[in-house]
Design an enzyme around this catalytic site. Structure first.
Site, PDB file in Angstrom:
ATOM      1  N   HIS A   1     -12.719   3.497   0.134  1.00 31.49           N
ATOM      2  CA  HIS A   1     -12.813   2.460   1.187  1.00 31.49           C
ATOM      3  C   HIS A   1     -13.541   1.207   0.698  1.00 31.49           C
ATOM      4  CE1 HIS A   1     -12.776   5.960   4.333  1.00 31.49           C
ATOM      5  NE2 HIS A   1     -11.551   5.491   4.155  1.00 31.49           N
TER       6      HIS A   1
ATOM      7  N   ASN B   1       0.873  -1.175   0.000  1.00 29.98           N
ATOM      8  CA  ASN B   1       0.000   0.000   0.000  1.00 29.98           C
ATOM      9  C   ASN B   1       0.912   1.227   0.000  1.00 29.98           C
ATOM     10  OD1 ASN B   1      -1.804   2.042   0.528  1.00 29.98           O
ATOM     11  ND2 ASN B   1      -2.654   1.115   2.376  1.00 29.98           N
TER      12      ASN B   1
ATOM     13  N   ARG C   1     -11.318  16.434   7.304  1.00 26.51           N
ATOM     14  CA  ARG C   1     -12.092  16.751   6.091  1.00 26.51           C
ATOM     15  C   ARG C   1     -13.497  17.201   6.458  1.00 26.51           C
ATOM     16  NH1 ARG C   1     -10.860  11.118   3.108  1.00 26.51           N
ATOM     17  NH2 ARG C   1      -9.106  10.791   4.499  1.00 26.51           N
TER      18      ARG C   1
ATOM     19  N   ARG D   1      -2.721  -2.073  -3.325  1.00 29.40           N
ATOM     20  CA  ARG D   1      -3.888  -1.223  -3.099  1.00 29.40           C
ATOM     21  C   ARG D   1      -3.750   0.020  -3.987  1.00 29.40           C
ATOM     22  NH1 ARG D   1      -5.104   3.274   1.181  1.00 29.40           N
ATOM     23  NH2 ARG D   1      -7.347   3.329   0.996  1.00 29.40           N
TER      24      ARG D   1
ATOM     25  N   GLU E   1      -8.391  -4.830   5.312  1.00 26.80           N
ATOM     26  CA  GLU E   1      -8.258  -4.579   3.873  1.00 26.80           C
ATOM     27  C   GLU E   1      -7.169  -5.453   3.253  1.00 26.80           C
ATOM     28  OE1 GLU E   1      -8.268  -0.516   5.291  1.00 26.80           O
ATOM     29  OE2 GLU E   1      -9.026   0.099   3.331  1.00 26.80           O
TER      30      GLU E   1
END
Ligand code: AMP
Length: 390
Positions: free
Chosen positions: A174, A7, A233, A85, A377
């Protein structure tokens, strides 16, 4: 059957070597500050006891990858392939794909939609192909799971020529985590589960409406800025705010981008931190801004859970996951209380239990089953590698 999962970010490279059949992890870590002074590799491995740290210059991802190879070799484990990823798969990855010159080109082609990530990920794939010429590589895009949502969910009401030319739509994010959460929840619940609202609540946060394994809608949009209030965010705001900030506030587009992605959310609301643990501490001491940060987080999350439920015309299960969802009993309860009016009931004793297992935290008479599902993940990526290369 072992798989190496990579990743890569612009200045980091996370890795994990795991057995896809048992989920046993042989080595995992992160190469941090790549291309920056003070670089290091932090890792854990079955080959050495405790957390390890190698302080060494990491001028590029290739140098970082060489450290990863040494760490992997020390475990004495081989692997069948490498899963990568990729944050943004654009319109090319409705499912995971084996790396070829063509598919790698697609990762770069869609990179303007996620420039901070995709270029670094493409570079890391290139390095892996060079360093492991006999191993297959697989691209697992975070957007894949959302790609086949109903058109009414992904289309934006902007002029068709503009959206077609610039490939504007809801891509979501996601997706690999939501896919795993569905899988783990289904294994736990069995045939009674059909309509799940998956709540990935971490420093980035999104919801996904999943009906019989298919994604029906999600809260992130063209980019991961949309939807819930997150650590830094802002989530959904009136889009005209951007124009107003630019015209009246004098902020440049880049400044607004930074403001909305890095200086907003829980950080801006609390005024102290983007980390829910600090805000919880502040709220407990009576800090009104921290309390408002939580109140707004609960309110928006509750609202958007209902939006997800609407896209499936109902839901039978919801699952909390990721850093906040897995660890904060306070925030799970806060979100659940927003939904009390429609019959969601949490068992506070069960909610307080800390565990790395999938578990149910709702009361027997709750109208909706509420689960905590630790996400994984890396395992989801490894399973895709097994499917494509195994
Ligand atoms: P993630 O992005 O999934 O790694 O989630 C990171 C966020 O999870 C942190 O910023 C915290 O807000 C939250 N978090 C992590 N651990 C805890 C904890 N033990 N209690 C409350 N919140 C936590």
């Amino acid at each position: 059957m072992n798989v190496l999962v990579i990743n890569a970010g612009s200045s980091s490279l996370k890795f994990q070597l795991l057995d896809v059949d048992t989920a046993e992890v042989y080595a995992k870590g992160n190469c941090e500050r790549i291309g920056i002074e003070g670089a290091f590799v932090g890792y854990e491995s079955v080959a050495v006891e405790g957390k390890q740290k190698i302080e060494a210059p990491l001028p590029d991802h290739k140098t970082a990858m060489k450290h990863v190879i040494d760490i992997i070799n020390a475990t004495g484990q081989d692997f069948i392939g490498i899963g990568h990823r990729v944050v943004q798969g654009g319109w090319y990855f409705p499912e995971s794909k084996v790396v070829t010159d063509e598919t790698l080109g697609w990762v770069r082609e869609v990179a303007p939609l996620a420039p901070l990530h995709n270029y670094a990920e493409a570079d890391a794939i290139e390095v892996c192909r060079e360093l492991f010429p006999d191993k297959g590589n697989v691209i697992v895009a975070d957007t894949s799971f959302h790609y086949n949502m109903p058109e009414k969910a992904w289309r934006y009401a902007l002029p068709r020529d503009v959206v077609d030319k610039l490939h504007i739509r809801k891509y979501g994010a996601h997706g690999t985590s939501h896919r795993y959460i569905w899988r783990a929840a289904k294994q736990f619940v069995g045939d009674d589960m059909h309509k799940l609202v998956s709540c990935h609540l971490g420093s980035g946060a999104s919801l996904s409406a999943i009906q019989d394994g298919h994604d029906m809608d999600t809260t992130m949009g063209l980019t991961p800025l949309d939807g819930l209030i997150m650590g830094t965010r802002c989530g959904t705001i009136d889009p005209a705010t951007v124009c107003y900030l630019h015209r009246e506030g004098g902020y440049s587009v880049d400044e607004i981008d930074t403001m909305m992605n890095k200086q907003s959310g829980l950080l801006a609301l609390s005024g102290i931190s983007s980390d829910s643990r600090d805000i919880e501490e502040g709220a407990a001491k009576g800090d009104a801004n921290c309390q408002m940060a939580f109140d707004m987080f609960y309110y928006r999350t509750g609202q958007l859970i209902m939006e997800m439920a609407q896209s499936m015309h109902g839901f039978d299960t919801m699952a909390f996951s990721a850093g906040i969802g897995e660890n904060s009993a306070t925030m799970r309860l806060g979100v659940a209380k927003e939904l009390e009016w429609m019959g969601v009931k949490i068992d506070e004793e069960k909610n307080a239990i800390r565990s790395g297992e999938v578990r149910e935290i709702s009361t027997p008479d709750s109208k909706i089953r509420v689960l905590v599902v630790p996400t994984n993940e890396e395992l989801m990526i490894a399973l895709d590698v097994k499917d494509l290369l195994g």
